[in-house]
Design a protein around this motif. Structure first.
Motif, PDB file in Angstrom:
ATOM      1  N   GLU A 153      -0.098  -2.453  -3.602  1.00  0.00           N
ATOM      2  CA  GLU A 153      -0.444  -1.078  -2.610  1.00  0.00           C
ATOM      3  C   GLU A 153      -0.618  -1.676  -1.155  1.00  0.00           C
ATOM      4  OE1 GLU A 153      -2.147  -2.210  -5.295  1.00  0.00           O
ATOM      5  OE2 GLU A 153      -4.263  -1.292  -5.419  1.00  0.00           O
ATOM      6  N   PHE A 154      -1.083  -3.160  -1.097  1.00  0.00           N
ATOM      7  CA  PHE A 154      -1.278  -3.605   0.176  1.00  0.00           C
ATOM      8  C   PHE A 154      -0.213  -4.216   0.905  1.00  0.00           C
ATOM      9  CE2 PHE A 154      -5.321  -3.460  -2.234  1.00  0.00           C
ATOM     10  CZ  PHE A 154      -6.102  -2.672  -1.300  1.00  0.00           C
ATOM     11  N   THR A 155       0.869  -4.605   0.063  1.00  0.00           N
ATOM     12  CA  THR A 155       2.076  -5.135   0.622  1.00  0.00           C
ATOM     13  C   THR A 155       2.282  -4.823   2.178  1.00  0.00           C
ATOM     14  OG1 THR A 155       2.697  -5.233  -1.732  1.00  0.00           O
ATOM     15  CG2 THR A 155       4.484  -5.979   0.080  1.00  0.00           C
ATOM     16  N   GLU A 156       2.413  -3.415   2.365  1.00  0.00           N
ATOM     17  CA  GLU A 156       2.968  -2.926   3.678  1.00  0.00           C
ATOM     18  C   GLU A 156       1.894  -3.486   4.744  1.00  0.00           C
ATOM     19  OE1 GLU A 156       3.396   1.018   3.829  1.00  0.00           O
ATOM     20  OE2 GLU A 156       4.377   0.971   6.116  1.00  0.00           O
ATOM     21  N   ILE A 157       0.802  -3.161   4.586  1.00  0.00           N
ATOM     22  CA  ILE A 157      -0.184  -3.397   5.568  1.00  0.00           C
ATOM     23  C   ILE A 157      -0.176  -5.124   5.587  1.00  0.00           C
ATOM     24  CG2 ILE A 157      -2.165  -3.398   4.012  1.00  0.00           C
ATOM     25  CD1 ILE A 157      -2.306  -1.774   7.432  1.00  0.00           C
ATOM     26  N   ARG A 158      -0.170  -5.799   4.652  1.00  0.00           N
ATOM     27  CA  ARG A 158      -0.334  -7.132   4.721  1.00  0.00           C
ATOM     28  C   ARG A 158       0.653  -7.610   5.627  1.00  0.00           C
ATOM     29  NH1 ARG A 158      -1.338  -8.143  -0.745  1.00  0.00           N
ATOM     30  NH2 ARG A 158       0.756  -8.940  -0.927  1.00  0.00           N
ATOM     31  N   SER A 159       2.061  -7.126   5.198  1.00  0.00           N
ATOM     32  CA  SER A 159       3.232  -7.832   6.079  1.00  0.00           C
ATOM     33  C   SER A 159       3.111  -7.434   7.733  1.00  0.00           C
ATOM     34  CB  SER A 159       4.489  -7.564   5.505  1.00  0.00           C
ATOM     35  OG  SER A 159       4.789  -5.866   5.408  1.00  0.00           O
ATOM     36  N   LEU A 160       2.456  -6.277   7.790  1.00  0.00           N
ATOM     37  CA  LEU A 160       2.514  -5.630   9.167  1.00  0.00           C
ATOM     38  C   LEU A 160       1.341  -6.395  10.141  1.00  0.00           C
ATOM     39  CD1 LEU A 160       2.212  -1.889   9.043  1.00  0.00           C
ATOM     40  CD2 LEU A 160       4.052  -3.094  10.024  1.00  0.00           C
ATOM     41  N   LEU A 161       0.277  -6.895   9.291  1.00  0.00           N
ATOM     42  CA  LEU A 161      -0.710  -7.478   9.947  1.00  0.00           C
ATOM     43  C   LEU A 161      -0.260  -9.130  10.273  1.00  0.00           C
ATOM     44  CD1 LEU A 161      -3.960  -6.469   8.167  1.00  0.00           C
ATOM     45  CD2 LEU A 161      -3.302  -5.849  10.549  1.00  0.00           C
ATOM     46  N   GLU A 162       0.389  -9.503   9.289  1.00  0.00           N
ATOM     47  CA  GLU A 162       0.871 -10.863   9.473  1.00  0.00           C
ATOM     48  C   GLU A 162       1.909 -10.992  10.560  1.00  0.00           C
ATOM     49  OE1 GLU A 162       2.602 -12.029   5.583  1.00  0.00           O
ATOM     50  OE2 GLU A 162       0.392 -12.050   4.728  1.00  0.00           O
ATOM     51  N   GLU A 163       2.839 -10.060  10.735  1.00  0.00           N
ATOM     52  CA  GLU A 163       3.972 -10.092  11.695  1.00  0.00           C
ATOM     53  C   GLU A 163       3.233  -9.914  13.005  1.00  0.00           C
ATOM     54  OE1 GLU A 163       6.745 -10.382  13.593  1.00  0.00           O
ATOM     55  OE2 GLU A 163       7.108 -10.563  11.656  1.00  0.00           O
ATOM     56  N   TYR A 164       2.184  -9.116  13.080  1.00  0.00           N
ATOM     57  CA  TYR A 164       1.364  -8.970  14.202  1.00  0.00           C
ATOM     58  C   TYR A 164       0.500 -10.296  14.920  1.00  0.00           C
ATOM     59  CZ  TYR A 164      -2.511  -6.855  17.246  1.00  0.00           C
ATOM     60  OH  TYR A 164      -3.225  -6.591  18.226  1.00  0.00           O
ATOM     61  N   ALA A 185       0.705  -4.585  26.712  1.00  0.00           N
ATOM     62  CA  ALA A 185       0.961  -3.364  27.342  1.00  0.00           C
ATOM     63  C   ALA A 185       0.566  -2.378  26.266  1.00  0.00           C
ATOM     64  CB  ALA A 185       2.749  -3.218  27.225  1.00  0.00           C
ATOM     65  N   ARG A 186      -0.067  -1.103  26.920  1.00  0.00           N
ATOM     66  CA  ARG A 186      -0.663  -0.183  26.169  1.00  0.00           C
ATOM     67  C   ARG A 186       0.190   0.460  25.141  1.00  0.00           C
ATOM     68  NH1 ARG A 186      -5.557   3.073  26.714  1.00  0.00           N
ATOM     69  NH2 ARG A 186      -5.005   4.696  25.376  1.00  0.00           N
ATOM     70  N   THR A 187       1.553   0.667  25.715  1.00  0.00           N
ATOM     71  CA  THR A 187       2.602   1.455  24.898  1.00  0.00           C
ATOM     72  C   THR A 187       2.801   0.705  23.815  1.00  0.00           C
ATOM     73  OG1 THR A 187       4.045   0.594  26.361  1.00  0.00           O
ATOM     74  CG2 THR A 187       3.646   2.836  26.617  1.00  0.00           C
ATOM     75  N   GLU A 188       2.842  -0.695  23.885  1.00  0.00           N
ATOM     76  CA  GLU A 188       3.147  -1.698  22.789  1.00  0.00           C
ATOM     77  C   GLU A 188       2.089  -1.784  21.639  1.00  0.00           C
ATOM     78  OE1 GLU A 188       4.005  -6.063  23.092  1.00  0.00           O
ATOM     79  OE2 GLU A 188       4.955  -5.430  24.749  1.00  0.00           O
ATOM     80  N   LEU A 189       1.025  -1.807  22.199  1.00  0.00           N
ATOM     81  CA  LEU A 189      -0.307  -1.621  21.171  1.00  0.00           C
ATOM     82  C   LEU A 189      -0.204  -0.410  20.636  1.00  0.00           C
ATOM     83  CD1 LEU A 189      -3.200  -3.237  23.338  1.00  0.00           C
ATOM     84  CD2 LEU A 189      -2.261  -3.946  21.325  1.00  0.00           C
ATOM     85  N   GLU A 190       0.138   0.706  21.206  1.00  0.00           N
ATOM     86  CA  GLU A 190      -0.018   2.271  20.725  1.00  0.00           C
ATOM     87  C   GLU A 190       1.038   2.065  19.192  1.00  0.00           C
ATOM     88  OE1 GLU A 190      -0.494   5.159  23.427  1.00  0.00           O
ATOM     89  OE2 GLU A 190       0.116   6.536  21.984  1.00  0.00           O
TER      90      GLU A 190
END
Lengths: 134, 283
Positions: free
Chosen positions: B69-80, B39-44
Motif C-alpha cells: 500500500e506504500f508503493t506509490e508514495i515510496r516511488s514518489l518520494l524516491e523520485e523527488y 519554483a512554487r508551482t513546481e513544489l505545489e
C-alpha cells in the motif's frame, strides 16, 4: 576428436589452432608435431593461437611442452597472436611459458624464426634450408 | 488498526476537507525554507501528488512502510529525492520538505474538539517521520549512484593509451593507482598492443605518488602478459620515494627494463625497434 592441422612453410611448421582445444586434441597435437618435425627436419614451429579465446592450465602447459619437444629436434618455437584475455588468464594462473618465444602476429613470428635460424646456422647454410630434403 | 479505524477517519476527513489550505501552507513553509531556489508551482504540483497518496494512508503508524500500500508514495518520494540530489539540495532540506507538513496539520488539529484526533495526529506524525527518513535514504542512494557513475567515467578518462611512435605505445599513469584502475590499464594496453601491432609499450608512472605491493603486482602482471603476447614493456618515471618503497617492500622487477624518464624509455624502445635518432646541425 578433432585434430589440429600442421602445415609446412619452408623450414617452418605452422600450427594454427582454430578449434576449442580438448585435452585429447592437445595430446594428439603434441604427438603429431613431434613426428612431423622429425620427418621434415624443420628448424622452427609457429603456434598461431589468435582464434583461441579460452585457455586452462593444461593448454598453458602445452606451449611449454611443445617448446621442449621442438628443442630436442633443434627447432625453435614461437607462440603468436595471443589475445589479451588469454594472456591475462595465463598470468593469473601463474604460467609464464618459460622459454617459449612470443610474437604479436604470424608475420613477426616468422621473422623471429628466420633470424634465429640464421644465427644458429651461421652464414654457411644459405643454400638449402632443408638438409634432409635436399 | 481496525479498532481505531473510526477515529482515523476523523483525521482523514479533516485532511480531505482542508486539503487546499494544508497544501498551500505546506508549500508556503517549504518555499520559504528553500528561499526561492525551487519554483512554487513546481513544489505545489509535487506536494499535491504526495498529498493525494498520503491521505489514504492515515491510520498507519509508519513502523513498517515496505508494504504494497506504500508503493506509490515510496516511488514518489524516491523520485523527488533523486531530483533534489541533481538540483544540489542538501539532505536535510529534502527531508524537511516532508516534515514541514506536520506544522499545518497540528495547527488544524489544535482547533478540533475531539481528543482522539490528537492521538491520530501523533500517529500521522510518526508516519511522516518514516517518510522523511525514506527521502533521506533515497537521497544518499541517489548520491552514491552519481558518485559511482563519476568514478567510472574518471576511470575511463584517466587511463589513455597513446601511440608515440610506429610500434611504441605509451601509458602515462597519473594519480593514485588502485587495483581496479591498474586492471583497466592492463586490459586497455594489451588490446592496443594487438590493435596497433606495437612491440613496445612504455608505462610511465611519473604522475603516480604511491605504490603498494598490490599495485606493483598488477604492473608486473601487465608486463608479463604483454610479454606473453610478444611485446616488451618498459617502466619509466619511478619517483625517488616510490623507488625507496619498492625496495623496502622487496618487490623484484626482475628483468623488466626500467628507465628514469619517459625520454630514456622512448630512446630505448626506438633502439630496440631499429630506429636511429640523429641530431642534425641547425642553421
Amino acid at each position: 576428436m578433432e585434430r589440429v592441422p600442421i602445415l609446412k612453410i619452408g623450414g617452418v611448421l605452422l600450427v594454427s589452432i582454430q578449434i576449442d582445444l580438448q585435452d585429447q586434441s592437445v595430446l594428439a597435437l603434441q604427438e603429431d608435431l613431434a613426428e612431423k618435425i622429425s620427418a621434415t627436419g624443420a628448424h622452427g614451429v609457429v603456434i598461431d593461437i589468435s582464434a583461441v579465446e579460452i585457455v586452462d592450465s593444461f593448454i598453458g602447459r602445452m606451449f611449454a611442452t611443445i617448446a621442449s619437444i621442438s628443442r630436442l629436434f633443434d627447432a625453435d618455437t614461437v607462440v603468436v597472436g595471443m589475445r589479451p584475455a588469454v594472456a591475462i588468464t595465463l598470468v593469473e594462473l601463474g604460467l609464464t611459458l618459460g622459454g617459449v618465444r612470443t610474437a604479436l602476429n604470424l608475420e613477426r613470428g616468422m621473422k623471429i624464426l628466420g633470424e634465429l635460424g640464421r644465427e644458429r646456422r651461421g652464414a654457411v647454410t644459405h643454400f638449402g634450408e632443408f638438409p634432409r630434403d635436399a | 488498526m481496525t479498532a481505531d479505524a473510526g477515529h482515523a477517519q476523523r483525521l482523514t476527513e479533516l485532511l480531505r476537507e482542508n486539503a487546499e489550505l494544508l497544501i498551500d501552507k505546506w508549500v508556503g513553509v517549504v518555499a520559504a525554507a528553500l528561499r526561492g531556489r525551487s519554483a512554487r508551482t513546481e513544489l505545489e504540483a509535487d506536494f499535491r501528488e504526495f498529498y493525494a497518496a498520503l491521505v489514504p494512508l492515515v491510520g498507519h503508524d509508519g513502523k513498517n512502510i515496505s508494504g504494497p500500500e506504500f508503493t506509490e508514495i515510496r516511488s514518489l518520494l524516491e523520485e523527488y529525492s533523486r531530483s533534489r540530489v541533481r538540483a544540489g539540495f542538501t539532505p536535510s532540506e529534502t527531508a524537511s520538505s516532508v516534515f514541514s507538513l506536520k506544522e499545518p496539520v497540528f495547527e488544524l488539529v489544535e482547533n478540533d474538539a475531539s481528543p482522539e484526533v490528537f492521538q491520530q495526529a501523533l500517529a500521522f506524525s510518526r508516519l511522516l517521520d518514516a517518510f522523511g527518513l525514506l527521502t533521506f535514504e533515497s537521497y544518499s542512494r541517489a548520491r552514491e549512484d552519481i558518485i559511482r557513475e563519476q568514478s567510472e567515467q574518471l576511470l575511463e578518462l584517466t587511463t589513455p593509451v597513446v601511440k608515440i611512435w610506429e610500434g611504441v605505445l605509451a601509458v602515462p599513469l597519473v594519480g593514485t593507482l588502485d587495483s581496479a584502475r591498474t586492471q583497466v590499464v592492463m586490459e586497455k594496453l594489451l588490446e592496443m598492443l594487438v590493435e596497433t601491432g606495437s612491440e613496445h609499450a612504455i608505462i610511465d608512472i611519473t604522475g603516480v605518488f604511491a605504490v603498494d605491493t598490490q599495485v606493483a603486482q598488477h604492473l608486473l602482471k601487465t608486463v608479463v602478459a604483454a610479454r606473453l603476447m610478444g611485446a616488451e614493456c618498459i617502466v619509466s618515471g619511478i619517483r625517488p620515494q616510490i623507488a625507496q618503497t619498492i625496495v623496502a617492500l622487496g618487490i623484484e622487477f626482475g628483468d623488466i627494463v626500467t628507465k628514469a624518464s619517459l625520454a630514456d624509455a622512448l630512446r630505448h624502445a626506438l633502439r630496440r625497434e631499429g630506429v636511429e635518432v640523429v641530431r642534425r646541425e641547425v642553421v
